[in-house]
Design an enzyme around this catalytic site. Structure first.
Site, short mmCIF file in Angstrom:
data_model
loop_
_atom_site.label_atom_id
_atom_site.label_comp_id
_atom_site.label_asym_id
_atom_site.label_seq_id
_atom_site.Cartn_x
_atom_site.Cartn_y
_atom_site.Cartn_z
N GLY A 221 0.83 -1.19 0.00
CA GLY A 221 0.00 0.00 0.00
C GLY A 221 0.86 1.24 0.00
N GLY B 92 0.63 5.65 0.64
CA GLY B 92 -0.12 6.81 1.04
C GLY B 92 0.68 8.08 0.83
N ALA C 63 3.88 7.61 3.41
CA ALA C 63 4.62 6.37 3.61
C ALA C 63 4.22 5.33 2.58
CB ALA C 63 4.38 5.83 5.02
N VAL D 118 4.06 0.91 2.28
CA VAL D 118 4.09 -0.32 3.06
C VAL D 118 4.51 -1.46 2.15
CG1 VAL D 118 2.80 -1.89 4.55
CG2 VAL D 118 2.26 0.56 4.55
N ASP E 73 -9.07 8.52 10.34
CA ASP E 73 -8.94 8.12 8.93
C ASP E 73 -9.50 6.72 8.72
OD1 ASP E 73 -8.38 8.40 6.27
OD2 ASP E 73 -6.23 7.96 6.45
#
Length: 722
Positions: free
Chosen positions: A20, A22, A25, A27, A138
């Site tokens: 993932g 964002g 950051a 992942v 979030d």
């Protein structure tokens, strides 16, 4: 170390294994260097370091503080050689909830069992946050990870606490975080519309995000949708969320600049049962409230959702309505409460309800607990009969809308079209499977209904036989009483009913013929039912739909590759166009299969079921009338025998020996002793028979009332009358 890999002292990962990404950051999927255990490694980018040190450290501190099965576990905080900190967390093999919702089979939302798992996990995770005074800020499907347990069941976990902070219920904050589709309207106005404001925000902003997430999970769509989409028309998006009427959980704009269509229900395409929706919709309405003062508090949210999760689903199929229902009820509730819930969902009054299970009547006492009900599933529900005429619906579901195929060659438009189409065809497949299941339940249910009436006919014939035996005994006893009473010169009131008993005897053959005619009709109905049941396994609609789905998925996969290539060579472009023609053909076959085959067969069965229902209900009413009559008649016979026994006692007293000559007295005494012995023996026999009966009205009243009532009712079994 390769440029395509990175590591810390204890962990390593490939930069190509991205889980993932964002704003601050990325992942990756990594491994523990010693054990090889899979982990998720969150590496912060340069933009994250523009935040204050306190904000940077907040996520670390939050994850250290939290410890719950529905919160992604933090294993370690390590550093890269560049001194960048990374978070090493629990790896969730199932991806995110968003990944699951983006799969074509979930285009219309998750199935009910999986939705309930999401509900339970998110509620428990949120409860842990509130117990620790944490607001997430979030919440969205992309931040809910899915793990598969040893029992193959899903476990969902909240993740990404980069925006989280400690906040008690009565505290406020002014900083803005979140994803715009799931953002509370007050925050949306400030960050997306750039409007200056002095508003502060409380913990209820998490509830709004949870509400949007739950709606998305249940339906596959966002609850608030401008015509051009939430990201292309932010003004309309804000208008929809802030002008939403109380109780509405959805606002949709179907045409450009058109009106907003509000709904207080989940869409028909949703896979959740009406029973679950009945409890879920008030929760969504309570937390999807833009006014922070009117929005539910967390305590109310937890109370309502916990109540849903503690309820036990009981599946039932309302036979005459041809509708499946799922009753969500507490296991400790009584059956009386269950019947009331059934009445509320089906519209069938409690006094008209009759339940069958596995082909037999289900005897239930109102004081019984729901936990004692048999285990049910959608394929093996309780069968609900109604003792009144019901209207069955034409179809249990609606056909989904299919988008218009792009006329021109366009790899991106064609890919997007096939992505939607695959989801729609999955919905078609569910409809085909559901119609097939409902046909099975209708045939099985009506077979059980017929067997119930067949057993009732058998019991009625037994009652007629019992009545016949007792009437014969009564008539014999009355004849002897009349003879002895005449010799005793005593006017007995019990003996004048001989003609009335004889009248009952004369009508019994008519009742017998009526029951036999019912049995013959049941024979014909069961033959008809058996023929339809034999045809069901030969229906290959489900298999045909599965094959069409596979062909359409294959075209979608090809178009996915074409989209990645962008510009196609001539031959590849021709193949793309040919497959588009095939896709059009497949879609026509899909619609033809469901409309001209599945739906047509289902409607035909509904028509037959309506006829069965009318005939069987009429039989049932007649049988109930006869059972009431026969019960009363048997009770009347008992009362008559009691009167006869009293008359017999009086006669026996009058027949005691007189003071005549000894020889004559001895002969007369022997004759009378013999007669007394016979009379006492007969009396004992009648008393034994009388123990099986109940007290009621007189014979003549029962006979006249029932006979006249049945005579005016049209009988299906002519010329016999019941």
């Amino acid at each position: 170390m390769s440029e395509m890999t990175a590591s810390t002292p204890s962990y390593l990962w490939s930069l190509q294994d991205v889980l993932g990404q964002g704003a601050t950051a990325c992942v990756y999927k990594g491994r523990n260097k010693r054990s090889g255990e899979l982990v998720a490694v969150k590496v912060f980018n340069l933009a994250s370091y523009n935040r204050t040190h306190e904000v940077q450290m907040r996520e670390f501190d939050m994850l250290r503080k939290l410890n719950h099965k529905n919160i992604v576990e933090l294993f370690a905080v390590e550093e890269l050689p560049s001194k960048q900190k990374v978070l090493v967390m629990e790896f969730c093999s199932g991806g995110s909830l968003l990944n699951l919702l983006e799969q074509p089979e979930n285009a219309f939302g998750l199935a009910e069992p999986e939705f309930l798992t999401v509900l339970q996990c998110v509620v428990q995770g949120m409860n842990h946050l509130r117990e620790n005074g944490v607001v997430h800020r979030d919440i969205k499907p992309g931040n809910i990870m899915r793990q598969t347990g040893e029992d193959a069941r899903s476990i969902y976990k909240l993740t990404d606490f980069g925006a989280a902070r400690e906040l008690e219920d009565d505290e406020k904050f002014i900083s803005i975080y979140g994803t715009e589709e799931y953002l509370h309207p007050d925050m949306y106005e400030r960050v997306m519309l750039r409007k200056p404001q002095q508003k502060s925000y409380g913990v209820s902003v998490d509830l709004w995000s949870v509400g949007v997430t739950f709606y998305h999970t249940a339906t596959g769509s966002l609850p608030f949708m401008p015509f051009r989409g939430p990201r292309k028309d932010k003004q309309t998006m804000y208008k929809i969320t802030t002008e939403k009427p109380a109780g509405a959980i959805c606002g949709l704009q179907r045409v450009a600049n058109g009106p907003i269509e509000w709904s207080t229900y989940l869409p028909d395409s949703c896979q959740l049962s009406q029973g679950l929706q009945m409890h879920l919709v008030p929760v969504l309405a309570g937390i999807l409230e833009a006014d922070q003062e009117r929005c539910w508090a967390f305590e109310q949210f937890f109370t309502a959702t916990t109540d849903i999760l503690q309820r036990q689903p009981v599946h039932l199929f309302a036979l005459q309505q041809a509708m499946a229902h799922c009753i969500y009820i507490h296991h400790y509730s009584t059956v009386s409460v269950f019947f009331e819930e059934v009445a509320m969902q089906t519209g069938i009054d409690v006094q008209h309800q009759q339940l069958l299970y596995l082909g037999h009547e289900l005897p239930l006492e109102g004081s019984m607990k729901v936990v004692n009900l048999p285990h049910t599933t959608a394929a093996r529900p309780l069968i609900l009969l109604s003792h009144r005429t019901e209207t069955n619906h034409s179809l249990p579901v609606r056909e989904p809308e299919t988008p218009i195929m792009p006329a021109k060659f366009d790899v991106i438009a064609d890919y997007n079209f096939t992505k939607i189409v695959v989801g729609v065809v999955h919905q078609y497949q569910r409809i085909v499977q559901l119609l097939h299941l409902h046909r099975e339940l209708l045939l099985e249910g009506y077979y059980s209904y017929m067997m119930v009436l067949r057993r009732a006919c058998g019991e009625a014939m037994d009652n007629i036989a019992r009545i016949s035996i007792r009437l014969k005994s009564c008539l014999t006893l009355q004849h002897r009483i009349f003879t002895l009473g005449h010799h005793a010169s005593e006017n007995l009131g019990a003996v004048d009913k001989n003609d009335r008993l004889q009248q009952v005897t004369e009508h019994l053959p008519g009742y017998t013929a009526g029951i036999q005619e019912f049995q013959n009709r049941l024979d014909h109905l069961q033959i008809e039912q058996a023929k339809l049941a034999e045809m069901l396994p030969s229906d290959k609609s489900c298999q045909k739909m599965q094959m069409l789905l596979q062909k359409i998925v294959a075209i979608h996969q090809l178009y996915h590759k074409d989209r990645l290539l962008g510009k196609l060579l001539y031959n590849d472009e021709q193949i793309h166009k040919f497959e588009k023609i095939h896709l059009s053909t497949h879609l026509k076959r899909v619609k033809s299969l469901i409309r001209e085959n599945c739906m047509e067969k289902y409607r035909d069965l509904l028509d037959t079921a309506r006829t069965w229902s009318r005939i069987l209900l009429e039989m049932q009413i007649h049988m109930q009338d006869f059972n009431s009559f026969s019960t009363g008649l048997l009770a009347d016979l008992e009362m008559s025998e009691q009167h006869q026994n009293k008359a017999l006692d009086r006669i026996l007293v009058t027949l005691q020996p007189s003071g005549a000559g000894q020889q004559h007295e001895e002969i007369e005494l022997r004759d009378k002793e013999l007669m007394l012995s016979r009379m006492y023996h007969l009396k004992e026999e009648m008393e034994i028979l009388g123990q099986e009966l109940q007290s009621s009205n007189s014979i003549i009243e029962s006979l006249e009332a029932v006979h006249s009532a049945v005579a005016v009712r049209p009988s299906m079994a002519r010329p016999a009358t019941l």
